[in-house]
Design a protein around this motif. Structure first.
Motif, PDB file in Angstrom:
ATOM      1  N   LEU A  88       0.831  -1.198   0.000  1.00 28.40           N
ATOM      2  CA  LEU A  88       0.000   0.000   0.000  1.00 28.40           C
ATOM      3  C   LEU A  88       0.870   1.254   0.000  1.00 28.40           C
ATOM      4  O   LEU A  88       1.800   1.368   0.800  1.00 28.40           O
ATOM      5  CB  LEU A  88      -0.913   0.018   1.228  1.00 28.40           C
ATOM      6  N   SER A  89       0.533   2.166  -0.874  1.00 25.78           N
ATOM      7  CA  SER A  89       1.203   3.463  -0.910  1.00 25.78           C
ATOM      8  C   SER A  89       0.200   4.501  -1.419  1.00 25.78           C
ATOM      9  O   SER A  89      -0.770   4.153  -2.111  1.00 25.78           O
ATOM     10  CB  SER A  89       2.429   3.433  -1.832  1.00 25.78           C
ATOM     11  N   TRP A  90       0.447   5.747  -1.074  1.00 24.97           N
ATOM     12  CA  TRP A  90      -0.410   6.821  -1.555  1.00 24.97           C
ATOM     13  C   TRP A  90      -0.385   6.858  -3.088  1.00 24.97           C
ATOM     14  O   TRP A  90      -1.407   7.036  -3.734  1.00 24.97           O
ATOM     15  CB  TRP A  90       0.018   8.156  -0.968  1.00 24.97           C
ATOM     16  N   LYS A  91       0.787   6.670  -3.661  1.00 32.24           N
ATOM     17  CA  LYS A  91       0.925   6.703  -5.112  1.00 32.24           C
ATOM     18  C   LYS A  91       0.040   5.631  -5.759  1.00 32.24           C
ATOM     19  O   LYS A  91      -0.692   5.910  -6.718  1.00 32.24           O
ATOM     20  CB  LYS A  91       2.383   6.501  -5.527  1.00 32.24           C
ATOM     21  N   LEU A  92       0.085   4.405  -5.229  1.00 31.07           N
ATOM     22  CA  LEU A  92      -0.744   3.333  -5.784  1.00 31.07           C
ATOM     23  C   LEU A  92      -2.226   3.630  -5.569  1.00 31.07           C
ATOM     24  O   LEU A  92      -3.046   3.385  -6.455  1.00 31.07           O
ATOM     25  CB  LEU A  92      -0.366   1.983  -5.175  1.00 31.07           C
ATOM     26  N   PHE A  93      -2.566   4.172  -4.417  1.00 29.39           N
ATOM     27  CA  PHE A  93      -3.959   4.540  -4.137  1.00 29.39           C
ATOM     28  C   PHE A  93      -4.481   5.491  -5.216  1.00 29.39           C
ATOM     29  O   PHE A  93      -5.558   5.293  -5.756  1.00 29.39           O
ATOM     30  CB  PHE A  93      -4.075   5.172  -2.745  1.00 29.39           C
TER      31      PHE A  93
END
Length: 114
Positions: free
Chosen positions: A85-90
């Motif tokens: 999980l990462s903000w970029k992937l979100f």
């Protein structure tokens, strides 16, 4: 003039993009693939009142992982299949829209289902 009652929450509508469905489709190759264009129902999340998305990462910092996990669990409950999980992937997997005013059009009481 009729003023509708509002509740002390804002709403975040989360709309999965095709990469999210591509991940899910790879998990279940025997099922009919899901395409973003075929989906017309999305999850909404209630957040604190007057949450404005001027700085989405900052304002959603305590929520985006919970939202991400909830969206993943709705596709597959096996956490070993989850991406890191990462903000970029979100933001690559989801669009989101907010509403600062939530009007309650029913007379039914609000409740939480746990």
């Amino acid at each position: 003039m009729i003023l509708l009652p509002t509740i002390n929450r804002s709403v975040l509508l989360v709309i999965p993009k095709q990469p999210f469905y591509d991940w899910s489709n790879k998990l279940f190759p025997d099922l009919e693939p899901t395409n973003m264009a075929d989906i017309d129902e999305y999850n909404s999340y209630l957040l604190e009142d007057e949450l404005f998305i001027d700085d989405p990462k900052g304002e959603l910092k305590s929520y985006w992982k919970k939202i991400f996990l909830n969206e993943l669990y709705e596709q597959c409950m096996d956490e070993t299949t989850f991406p890191a999980l990462s903000w970029k992937l979100f933001t690559q997997w989801f669009d989101f829209h907010r509403s600062a005013v939530v009007s309650d059009l029913t007379s039914d009481p609000l409740y939480t289902d746990e």
